[in-house]
Design an enzyme around this catalytic site. Structure first.
Site, mmCIF file in Angstrom:
data_model
loop_
_atom_site.group_PDB
_atom_site.id
_atom_site.type_symbol
_atom_site.label_atom_id
_atom_site.label_comp_id
_atom_site.label_asym_id
_atom_site.label_seq_id
_atom_site.Cartn_x
_atom_site.Cartn_y
_atom_site.Cartn_z
ATOM 1 C CG ASP A 46 -2.178 0.884 1.135
ATOM 2 O OD1 ASP A 46 -2.509 1.358 0.146
ATOM 3 O OD2 ASP A 46 -2.781 1.080 2.273
ATOM 4 N NE ARG A 97 -4.516 7.206 -6.919
ATOM 5 C CZ ARG A 97 -4.360 6.639 -5.605
ATOM 6 N NH1 ARG A 97 -4.045 7.619 -4.766
ATOM 7 N NH2 ARG A 97 -4.474 5.567 -5.252
ATOM 8 C CG ASN A 103 -8.175 -2.056 -5.182
ATOM 9 O OD1 ASN A 103 -7.224 -2.502 -4.973
ATOM 10 N ND2 ASN A 103 -8.246 -0.835 -4.318
ATOM 11 N NE ARG A 129 -2.966 -1.777 4.405
ATOM 12 C CZ ARG A 129 -3.971 -1.532 3.983
ATOM 13 N NH1 ARG A 129 -4.863 -2.627 4.441
ATOM 14 N NH2 ARG A 129 -4.679 -0.798 3.020
ATOM 15 N NE ARG A 141 -7.749 2.405 -5.273
ATOM 16 C CZ ARG A 141 -6.520 2.176 -4.855
ATOM 17 N NH1 ARG A 141 -5.305 2.562 -5.727
ATOM 18 N NH2 ARG A 141 -6.370 1.837 -3.556
#
Ligand code: IPE
Ligand code: IPE
Ligand code: MG
Length: 243
Positions: free
Chosen positions: A15, A28, A63, A187, A66
């Site tokens: 992440d 991004r 996801n 993570r 998005r």
């Protein structure tokens, strides 16, 4: 210092790609490209340490929420990445496989995934599992459907079927069938949640959270995670005799 204990299987929630890019005033997607470039070095570091399995969370069932441009860019990146999977697997004598629901992916990507699995099935030094369109609740739901439709249970009545649904039976009908449960879950990026990752398989894993963003995560951070893991007393519900 405590003796180093090497986990057999490490699950990683990679992440922070977006924040990595934002910090640099980049789009991004630049973070995703950088993050993808980090997969092989981290696998190599893991393999060098003696870790046998790494499962990476690449794209979740959530996801899809998005923006379409980001989802498309991620799918393109995956396709490009897997286009060189033969080289990647050969260089590292690495077997590669996938978990997640493939039905929502393009036929081209699915074919590439199938080819990668077939091509690398006899490579033995290391196992990389990519979670693509993966969500744990979705996996468990599909697993139950597979049990209901399993031809080997065809002639069972409801009571017999209920008898057969053991923990081992459920595990065998998940996408991770045959893969040992992760010992350690890492993570990156400071978030401390599972985001629907491997809920069944992580039942007894140790957790390591680091503020480092995925594109910056490397051998040093992996070593830190394994050192932390080595200090944990894994009791699995039992008690240890005092030393
Ligand atoms: C992780 O990075 C990669 C994927 C989820 C595909 P993010 O894209 O979630 O990065 P942040 O959390 O926005 O920084
Ligand atoms: C989890 O990261 C999914 C992947 C790493 C593929 P997200 O960035 O999507 O998770 P949330 O939204 O922070 O829970
Ligand atoms: Mg994120």
């Amino acid at each position: 210092m405590a003796e180093i204990v090497i986990p057999r299987h490490v699950a990683i929630i990679l992440d922070g790609n977006g924040r990595w890019a934002k910090k640099r005033f980049l789009p991004r997607n630049a973070g995703h490209v950088k993050g993808a470039g980090n997969v092989e070095p981290v696998c190599r570091a893991a393999k060098d340490m003696g870790i046998k399995y790494v499962t990476m969370y690449v794209f979740s069932t959530e996801n899809w929420k998005r923006p379409k441009e980001e989802v498309d860019a991620l799918m393109d990146l995956l396709y490009k990445y897997l286009s060189d999977s033969e080289g990647l697997c050969k260089r590292n004598n690495m077997r590669m496989s996938f978990i997640g629901d493939r039905s929502a992916l393009t036929p081209e990507l699915r074919e590439l995934m199938r080819h990668t699995e077939e091509f690398s099935k006899d490579f033995t030094d290391f196992n990389l599992i990519l979670a693509i369109n993966y969500g744990s609740r979705d996996e468990i739901t599909r697993g139950f459907k597979r049990i209901i439709l399993d031809p080997s249970f065809e002639n069972c009545n409801r009571e017999e079927l209920a008898e057969k649904v053991t923990e081992a039976c459920i595990a065998d009908h998940l996408d991770t069938a045959g893969i040992p449960d992760p010992d350690l879950c890492i993570r990156t990026s400071g978030e401390q949640r599972l985001s629907n990752y491997l809920l069944w398989q992580l039942a007894y894993a140790e957790f390591f959270f680091t503020p480092v963003l995925w594109p910056d995560f490397g051998k040093k951070e992996l070593t830190e995670a394994v050192e932390y893991y080595s200090t944990r007393d894994r009791r699995f519900g039992g008690i240890k005799e005092s030393k």
